[in-house]
Write an enzyme that holds these catalytic residues in place. Structure first.
Site, PDB file in Angstrom:
ATOM      1  N   LYS A  59       0.828  -1.226   0.000  1.00 40.04           N
ATOM      2  CA  LYS A  59       0.000   0.000   0.000  1.00 40.04           C
ATOM      3  C   LYS A  59       0.849   1.256   0.000  1.00 40.04           C
ATOM      4  O   LYS A  59       0.814   2.070   0.932  1.00 40.04           O
ATOM      5  CB  LYS A  59      -0.961   0.032   1.188  1.00 40.04           C
ATOM      6  CG  LYS A  59      -1.965  -1.099   1.171  1.00 40.04           C
ATOM      7  CD  LYS A  59      -3.049  -0.891   2.200  1.00 40.04           C
ATOM      8  CE  LYS A  59      -3.997  -2.053   2.272  1.00 40.04           C
ATOM      9  NZ  LYS A  59      -3.394  -3.283   2.816  1.00 40.04           N
TER      10      LYS A  59
HETATM   11  P1  5BU Z   1      -8.585 -10.627   7.022  1.00 36.32           P
HETATM   12  O1  5BU Z   1      -7.870 -11.388   8.064  1.00 36.32           O
HETATM   13  O2  5BU Z   1      -9.291 -11.493   5.970  1.00 36.32           O
HETATM   14  O3  5BU Z   1      -9.493  -9.546   7.615  1.00 36.32           O
HETATM   15  O4  5BU Z   1      -7.399  -9.888   6.247  1.00 36.32           O
HETATM   16  C1  5BU Z   1      -7.644  -9.022   5.178  1.00 36.32           C
HETATM   17  C2  5BU Z   1      -6.333  -8.606   4.539  1.00 36.32           C
HETATM   18  O5  5BU Z   1      -6.607  -7.726   3.467  1.00 36.32           O
HETATM   19  C3  5BU Z   1      -5.369  -7.863   5.457  1.00 36.32           C
HETATM   20  O6  5BU Z   1      -4.070  -8.228   5.083  1.00 36.32           O
HETATM   21  C4  5BU Z   1      -5.592  -6.411   5.161  1.00 36.32           C
HETATM   22  O7  5BU Z   1      -4.411  -5.660   5.290  1.00 36.32           O
HETATM   23  C5  5BU Z   1      -6.022  -6.442   3.702  1.00 36.32           C
HETATM   24  N1  5BU Z   1      -6.986  -5.397   3.343  1.00 36.32           N
HETATM   25  C6  5BU Z   1      -8.227  -5.292   3.919  1.00 36.32           C
HETATM   26  O8  5BU Z   1      -8.602  -6.060   4.772  1.00 36.32           O
HETATM   27  N2  5BU Z   1      -9.077  -4.286   3.545  1.00 36.32           N
HETATM   28  C7  5BU Z   1      -8.739  -3.396   2.607  1.00 36.32           C
HETATM   29  O9  5BU Z   1      -9.550  -2.525   2.271  1.00 36.32           O
HETATM   30  C8  5BU Z   1      -7.461  -3.527   2.021  1.00 36.32           C
HETATM   31  C9  5BU Z   1      -6.631  -4.535   2.403  1.00 36.32           C
HETATM   32 BR1  5BU Z   1      -6.974  -2.366   0.747  1.00 36.32          BR
END
Ligand code: 5BU
Length: 466
Positions: free
Chosen positions: A293
């Site tokens: 990012k």
């Molecule tokens: P989760 O454990 O499924 O909640 O992880 C989601 C991943 O996607 C995590 O690594 C975040 O940094 C990434 N992410 C997110 O959750 N939402 C966003 O809007 C973005 C990235 Br951009």
């Protein structure tokens, strides 16, 4: 046709609000006409005529207050408000964020009905966005009154959401009157009629089409790999040691199209990590997505990308980029790179209360569209299918939308993360889903990864996404 309508059509033609020729639309279609009412504010007589007609239409509708969608319809709304002595409210364009329910400008009472005035009806998507903001602010929306309806099936589209469309003029009426008056040729009239018969959007290519002929090499590779593995699952491997990383990744590698890393959360990062990851990616056919990012000026991100501890540019297949600093961030990252790395632009985020507004999203997508040599697609999010669909419709059809915030068992994480199901994400138009804790924290991560993969793949098949 009544003479007032003819007068209005003539005025729209004379002021250049409706033009005939050959115009390239954002959707990629070439249109034989163009509608742009922004300049009508400079013609008081035309404004007066429009206001009188809108008032005539509105008299048959029930409403307590009214709004004009900025910018063009807001001054029109002000005139109507003054003449009907009905209160005006409006939503500032730049602060309109998806579902944040930010209050409107103006005074009104919850439960009142608000009439919505707008200049042009094209797809209807911005109308739904407006209705959602008004509804979130406590108002009811029933009717839209529009000056020019140039949509293919806007009336039916709004009806699906329970709204009624009233338009002063349609394109059919426009060309009938203008050709009678000899202002456009029979050929021009026919071209408009033919155009209005077309389906509203060029079909999106499915994965097979993308694998064959997507303009970006990265998209061809990713599509081919997804087809080979029957997987549109991206595993977000957010753990803090190499051991935990590979212990999870090795058994799951067969299930995924990409692994997403946050390499800066690893406590024991070293070159060995990169070597092992690259080898596994080659052997097990997945791509490496470093979710760094980037968000700074071109010069800084160039160093963050190419230098420092991680040398991301040497091993990642794709990275995420915030469009916030403007296009310089893309040149800083990708100009003169020694190997191709693709960018995904953050067009929306899954975090509750994100400051990203509709307008920002639109401009983020615009920036991606203008830099297709580097940008493979976008990160998008919507809390429900209709939101996701509207967001996806704004993106180029041959780009990919990746969607985080996917979890089959939870609605959130207590830290602002919001979740929807894999099926809903893909049905709405996400091409790939990004899943982290939903899999990582499961008692049996492999079985869980299979469940996500199967749900997302089935939804892609059902959507016709192959
Ligand atoms: P989760 O454990 O499924 O909640 O992880 C989601 C991943 O996607 C995590 O690594 C975040 O940094 C990434 N992410 C997110 O959750 N939402 C966003 O809007 C973005 C990235 Br951009």
């Amino acid at each position: 046709m009544n003479t007032v309508k003819e007068e209005l059509i003539r005025a729209l033609y004379d002021t250049g609000a409706v033009r005939f020729g050959s115009f390239k639309l954002k959707s990629g279609l070439t249109s034989p006409f163009y509608v742009d009412l922004r300049a009508i504010i400079s013609y008081p007589a035309v404004m007066d005529l429009i206001a009188r007609e809108l008032i005539r239409l509105s008299r048959e509708l029930r409403f307590d207050c009214l709004t004009g969608i900025p910018y063009t319809a807001l001054p029109v709304g002000a005139i109507v408000s003054d003449r009907l002595k009905k209160p005006l409210v409006y939503q500032r364009k730049e602060s309109k964020a998806y579902g944040t329910g930010k209050s409107l400008e103006g005074h009104y009472q919850a439960g009142q009905t608000c009439l919505v005035i707008d200049d042009v009806m094209t797809t209807g998507e911005s109308k739904i966005e407006a209705a959602e903001s008004l509804t979130a602010a406590g108002l009811k929306v029933r009717d839209f009154v529009i000056i020019v309806d140039r949509s293919f099936n806007g009336r039916a589209f709004l009806e699906e959401y329970g709204y009624k469309l009233h338009a002063l003029v349609t394109m059919e009426e426009m060309v009938t009157v203008l050709s009678e008056k000899g202002l456009i040729s029979a050929g021009q009239k026919q071209a408009v009629r033919d155009f209005m018969q077309q389906p509203p959007r060029a079909q999106r290519p499915g994965l097979e089409g993308m694998a064959r002929s997507a303009p970006a090499a990265f998209n061809r590779t990713l599509a081919a790999l997804a087809l080979e593995k029957k997987s549109n699952l991206i595993l977000s491997l957010d753990v803090t040691t190499k051991k935990a990383f590979f212990d999870l990744l090795e058994p799951l590698a067969g299930q995924i199209a990409m692994v997403k890393t946050h390499v800066d959360i690893l406590e024991d990062f070293d070159e060995g990590f990169v070597r092992r990851l690259r080898k596994l990616a080659r052997d097990e056919h997945f791509l490496i997505f470093e979710d760094r990012k980037f968000a700074d000026i071109g010069n800084t991100v160039r160093h963050q990308f190419r230098d420092g501890l991680y040398h991301i540019a040497d091993w990642a297949d794709c990275v995420t980029v915030h469009p916030l600093p403007g296009p310089g961030i893309l040149s800083g990252l990708f100009e003169g790179l020694h190997r191709p790395v693709a960018a995904f632009i953050l067009a929306a985020m899954s975090a509750r209360g994100t400051l990203i507004s509709d307008n920002y999203t639109r401009r983020a997508i615009e920036m991606g569209r203008e830099h297709r040599q580097w940008v493979a697609g976008f990160i998008g999010f919507g809390r429900e299918k209709a939101h996701i669909e509207r967001l996806r419709a704004k993106m180029p059809s041959d780009s990919f939308m990746l969607m985080p915030g996917v979890n089959l068992r939870q609605k959130g994480d207590g830290l602002g993360q919001q979740y929807v199901s894999a099926a809903e994400a893909v049905a709405g138009g996400a091409d790939f889903i990004i899943v982290g804790r939903g899999i990582l924290r499961a008692e049996e991560p492999l079985a869980e990864a299979r469940a996500y993969r199967e749900q997302a793949w089935r939804a892609l098949l059902e959507r016709g996404g192959l």
